[in-house]
Write an enzyme that holds these catalytic residues in place. Structure first.
Site, PDB file in Angstrom:
ATOM      1  N   CYS A 115       0.837  -1.202   0.000  1.00 58.67           N
ATOM      2  CA  CYS A 115       0.000   0.000   0.000  1.00 58.67           C
ATOM      3  C   CYS A 115       0.871   1.251   0.000  1.00 58.67           C
ATOM      4  CB  CYS A 115      -0.918  -0.011   1.224  1.00 58.67           C
ATOM      5  SG  CYS A 115      -2.140   1.328   1.237  1.00 58.67           S
ATOM      6  N   CYS A 116       1.918   1.261   0.841  1.00 61.65           N
ATOM      7  CA  CYS A 116       2.835   2.400   0.894  1.00 61.65           C
ATOM      8  C   CYS A 116       3.542   2.599  -0.443  1.00 61.65           C
ATOM      9  CB  CYS A 116       3.874   2.202   1.999  1.00 61.65           C
ATOM     10  SG  CYS A 116       3.264   2.456   3.684  1.00 61.65           S
ATOM     11  N   CYS A 198      -0.965   8.820   6.995  1.00 61.22           N
ATOM     12  CA  CYS A 198      -2.324   8.514   6.562  1.00 61.22           C
ATOM     13  C   CYS A 198      -3.211   8.286   7.793  1.00 61.22           C
ATOM     14  CB  CYS A 198      -2.332   7.264   5.687  1.00 61.22           C
ATOM     15  SG  CYS A 198      -1.529   7.475   4.081  1.00 61.22           S
ATOM     16  N   CYS A 201      -3.504   4.809   9.461  1.00 59.50           N
ATOM     17  CA  CYS A 201      -2.229   4.254   9.933  1.00 59.50           C
ATOM     18  C   CYS A 201      -1.570   5.105  11.007  1.00 59.50           C
ATOM     19  CB  CYS A 201      -1.267   4.085   8.752  1.00 59.50           C
ATOM     20  SG  CYS A 201      -1.882   2.964   7.476  1.00 59.50           S
ATOM     21  N   CYS A 226       8.046   3.509   5.755  1.00 53.01           N
ATOM     22  CA  CYS A 226       7.258   3.217   4.558  1.00 53.01           C
ATOM     23  C   CYS A 226       8.134   2.973   3.338  1.00 53.01           C
ATOM     24  CB  CYS A 226       6.278   4.350   4.269  1.00 53.01           C
ATOM     25  SG  CYS A 226       7.082   5.924   3.915  1.00 53.01           S
TER      26      CYS A 226
END
Length: 233
Positions: A115-116, A198, A201, A226
């Site tokens: 996702c990162c 985010c 997170c 990340c």
């Protein structure tokens, strides 16, 4: 110019003076990445007030706090500053969410890093194209990984030299400077969020916890990066 030459060039330089010197050496090749964190706001203030020739950019992951977007607007307006914005590839986001689910990053480190990569790393690579110098708001005390970095270093993955003007600053020094210069900052910092990413997170840090304890809090502390700032010396 090698890193040793840049260190010599910038010896004794701080703040806007440091930024001015490096842009004179690398005209139109210096960029600054902001996530609108409290450290980034200081560097933005230097750039905005001195009108130094540095391209400012940010990565909009699509999952930021509303408070971050509010600060973004206030910052651009206050400094009459153009902030280039890079978004993740829509098709990659759609594919990832369709296959894994909208909150799959909680399920495994692999999913979270995927996702990162989609939301941050790939857009960053686009943002850095053509640049020689990358200015960041990294400080040594932010994490063990960052403590091992250097004030000026080479990022092999992105083939770029990174400069961290606030590297030796403490969090107290940062907050004192923000207050004394009346620099706008994210109100989440007053609610226990020293590090803001985010929304899904990031959580507030409890008393006695590490600076980055609120980032990816469900993971082992050693994994809490990340991938934006992986550096080869």
């Amino acid at each position: 110019m090698e890193i040793s030459g840049i260190k010599e060039l910038l010896s004794g330089k701080q703040g806007a003076d440091l930024l001015q010197v490096i842009t004179e050496q690398y005209p139109d090749q210096v960029v600054f990445s902001t996530s609108f964190g409290i450290e980034d706001q200081i560097i933005t203030d230097w750039i905005g007030k001195s009108k130094v020739n540095i391209r400012v950019f940010t990565l909009d992951t699509g999952r930021l706090f509303k408070e971050t977007y509010s600060l973004w607007s206030r910052t651009a307006e206050r400094y009459a500053l153009k902030i280039d914005t890079y978004y993740p590839n829509t098709e990659k986001v759609q594919e990832f969410v369709s296959e894994k689910g909208p909150n799959s990053f909680y399920e495994s480190v692999e999913n979270r890093k995927s996702c990162c990569y989609i939301r941050k790393i790939e857009p960053l690579q686009r943002a850095l194209r053509g640049a020689k110098i990358w200015i960041t708001g990294i400080r040594a005390e932010q994490s063990a990984n960052r403590h091992d970095m250097e004030y000026i270093e080479y990022d092999e993955g992105n083939d770029i030299i990174k400069i961290h003007p606030l590297f030796d600053w403490t969090f107290e020094m940062v907050t004192n400077y923000i207050k004394s210069e009346r620099i706008p900052y994210n109100i989440l910092h007053d609610k226990g969020f020293p590090s803001i990413g985010c929304e899904p997170c990031t959580r507030a840090v409890q008393e006695g916890e590490d600076f980055r304890a609120g980032r990816w809090w469900w993971e082992d502390q050693s994994k809490k990066e990340c991938g934006l700032h992986v550096t080869t010396k």
